[in-house]
Design a protein around this motif. Structure first.
Motif, short mmCIF file in Angstrom:
data_model
loop_
_atom_site.label_atom_id
_atom_site.label_comp_id
_atom_site.label_asym_id
_atom_site.label_seq_id
_atom_site.Cartn_x
_atom_site.Cartn_y
_atom_site.Cartn_z
N GLY A 65 -17.25 -8.30 -18.55
CA GLY A 65 -16.79 -7.44 -19.64
C GLY A 65 -17.48 -6.11 -19.69
O GLY A 65 -17.03 -5.20 -20.36
N GLY A 66 -18.58 -5.99 -18.94
CA GLY A 66 -19.31 -4.73 -18.97
C GLY A 66 -18.85 -3.75 -17.92
O GLY A 66 -19.09 -2.57 -18.02
N GLY A 67 -18.19 -4.27 -16.87
CA GLY A 67 -17.68 -3.40 -15.82
C GLY A 67 -18.73 -2.72 -15.01
O GLY A 67 -18.44 -1.76 -14.32
N ALA A 68 -19.97 -3.19 -15.09
CA ALA A 68 -21.04 -2.47 -14.39
C ALA A 68 -21.63 -3.23 -13.22
O ALA A 68 -22.40 -2.70 -12.47
N SER A 69 -21.25 -4.48 -13.09
CA SER A 69 -21.95 -5.29 -12.10
C SER A 69 -21.51 -4.95 -10.68
O SER A 69 -22.33 -4.87 -9.77
N GLY A 70 -20.20 -4.78 -10.45
CA GLY A 70 -19.73 -4.47 -9.12
C GLY A 70 -20.08 -5.55 -8.11
O GLY A 70 -20.33 -5.26 -6.95
N LEU A 71 -20.13 -6.81 -8.55
CA LEU A 71 -20.48 -7.89 -7.64
C LEU A 71 -19.40 -8.08 -6.60
O LEU A 71 -18.20 -8.02 -6.89
N ASP A 72 -19.82 -8.33 -5.38
CA ASP A 72 -18.89 -8.55 -4.28
C ASP A 72 -18.16 -9.87 -4.52
O ASP A 72 -18.78 -10.93 -4.59
N PRO A 73 -16.82 -9.86 -4.65
CA PRO A 73 -16.09 -11.11 -4.94
C PRO A 73 -16.22 -12.13 -3.82
O PRO A 73 -16.26 -13.33 -4.08
N VAL A 74 -16.27 -11.67 -2.57
CA VAL A 74 -16.44 -12.60 -1.46
C VAL A 74 -17.81 -13.29 -1.55
O VAL A 74 -17.94 -14.48 -1.32
N GLY A 75 -18.82 -12.50 -1.92
CA GLY A 75 -20.15 -13.07 -2.09
C GLY A 75 -20.20 -14.09 -3.21
O GLY A 75 -20.84 -15.15 -3.07
N VAL A 76 -19.52 -13.79 -4.33
CA VAL A 76 -19.49 -14.74 -5.45
C VAL A 76 -18.79 -16.03 -5.04
O VAL A 76 -19.27 -17.14 -5.32
N LEU A 77 -17.65 -15.90 -4.36
CA LEU A 77 -16.93 -17.09 -3.89
C LEU A 77 -17.79 -17.89 -2.91
O LEU A 77 -17.79 -19.12 -2.93
N ALA A 78 -18.52 -17.17 -2.05
CA ALA A 78 -19.39 -17.86 -1.10
C ALA A 78 -20.51 -18.61 -1.83
O ALA A 78 -20.85 -19.74 -1.48
N GLY A 79 -21.09 -17.99 -2.87
CA GLY A 79 -22.13 -18.65 -3.64
C GLY A 79 -21.61 -19.90 -4.34
O GLY A 79 -22.28 -20.94 -4.34
N LEU A 80 -20.40 -19.81 -4.91
CA LEU A 80 -19.80 -20.98 -5.54
C LEU A 80 -19.45 -22.04 -4.50
O LEU A 80 -19.60 -23.25 -4.73
N GLY A 81 -19.00 -21.57 -3.31
CA GLY A 81 -18.73 -22.51 -2.22
C GLY A 81 -20.00 -23.22 -1.77
O GLY A 81 -19.99 -24.41 -1.44
N ALA A 82 -21.11 -22.48 -1.77
CA ALA A 82 -22.40 -23.10 -1.43
C ALA A 82 -22.77 -24.17 -2.44
O ALA A 82 -23.33 -25.22 -2.08
#
Length: 346
Positions: free
Chosen positions: A157-174
């Motif tokens: 909701g803050g729009g400031a993180s800019g987290l890589d979506p592939v990285g987030v999916l990889a972390g959840l996959g891990a």
């Protein structure tokens, strides 16, 4: 010669201080391995290639240890074990390592490990809804804390993180692979020793990666390439092959062995809770080596997630040998009566 009526073996006396020291050694080795892996991944070696090199190198060393100690007989596999060992090696080892490497390559290291360590929550949910085993009421606030904490870490909701979506999916996959690693490993070590279980898990991963990735090409490149370490480490230039060897040996075998040995001195639940320090240590190392920093709200989110993970660990009502968060793969087995679990990570 022992006196008449005295057992020929000595009863092991647990020493909690040694146990805590061993867990901290394991956590420290895993934390440093995350930083070293990040450096290796910036040299052009891909996550699948590094996963392959780690699996092949670890398999070779474990195999040598098993043969040298005269325990080759422990490698026998029954036909009914094959499907579980294959799933354990593919999902619990091969995919775990690859998703882990992708996550730490694309995300802040602390966040990547935080996502991976959601595995205990997934294990507790699996036990509750799939196995239909009872869990303590603490599971539900644990899940809520994790979700709120992750929202703060990602600055939703803050729009400031800019987290890589592939990285987030990889972390959840891990996290999913890590949970699979616990659950399948728990089933395997109920009737075979952890060392041989780990050997076969890494062997399956090594064969899979050898079919998919020409890791020998990456190894050849590593032997003739040098890399400059971060300025905080003195900006020294070292052979890339040395860092790859670190990932396969000091980043795998040493922490796994220390975590297993800790089970001789501490209950499995205590070992797993202390192991939660790994994401915290990784975040500190990333701040030191790579100048990664987090906002106050993200730090609060990290604290909430870690609290939720600890509550989830304590929520499961264990009726079988419990899983272990810090992978115990190379140490001595715990004495009779001590819970033992499946093999880290990472």
């Amino acid at each position: 010669m022992p006196a008449s009526g005295v057992p020929a073996h000595r009863t092991h006396q647990p020493n909690p201080a040694i146990g805590y020291l061993l867990v901290l050694v394991a956590v420290g080795a895993f934390v440093v391995n995350a930083g070293v892996s990040r450096i290796v991944l910036t040299t052009g070696i891909s996550a699948p290639e590094l996963s392959a090199l780690r699996a092949v190198g670890t398999t070779a060393v474990i195999g040598i240890v098993i043969v040298a100690t005269g325990r080759a007989h422990t490698l026998r596999v029954r036909r009914d074990e094959v499907p579980t060992l294959l799933a354990y090696g593919v999902v619990g080892v091969a995919l775990l390592h690859m998703t882990y490497f992708v996550a730490i390559e694309r995300l802040p290291i602390g966040l990547a490990l935080l996502l991976e360590y959601l595995a205990p929550v997934l294990v507790a949910l699996w036990v509750r809804f799939v196995r239909r085993q009872p869990v303590r009421a603490a599971l539900w606030p644990a899940l809520g804390l994790c979700l709120i904490g992750l929202a703060l870490v990602a600055e939703v909701g803050g729009g400031a993180s800019g987290l890589d979506p592939v990285g987030v999916l990889a972390g959840l996959g891990a996290a999913v692979s890590f949970a699979t690693y616990f659950l399948l490993g728990e089933r395997m070590v109920a009737h075979r020793d952890p060392v041989s279980t780990t050997f076969w898990g890494f062997s399956v991963a090594a064969v899979l990666w050898s079919l998919l990735v020409p890791w020998w090409d990456a190894l050849a490149i590593a032997t003739r390439t040098s890399v400059t370490l971060p300025a905080t480490m003195g900006a020294a230039t070292v052979p890339l092959a040395l860092l790859v060897a670190w990932v396969a040996v000091l980043g795998t075998l040493v922490p796994f062995g220390a975590a297993t040995a800790a089970l001789r001195h501490l209950p499995a639940t205590t070992v797993t809770v202390v192991a939660i320090l790994e994401p915290v240590g990784a975040a500190l190392l990333a701040w030191w080596w790579f100048d990664e920093s987090q906002t106050l709200s993200q730090l609060i989110g990290v604290a909430l997630v870690l609290t939720g993970i600890v509550l989830a660990l304590r929520a499961r009502v264990v009726r079988t040998p419990p899983p272990l968060l810090s992978p115990p793969t190379l140490g001595e087995q715990p004495p009779p009566g001590t819970p033992r679990g499946a093999a880290p990570r990472d």
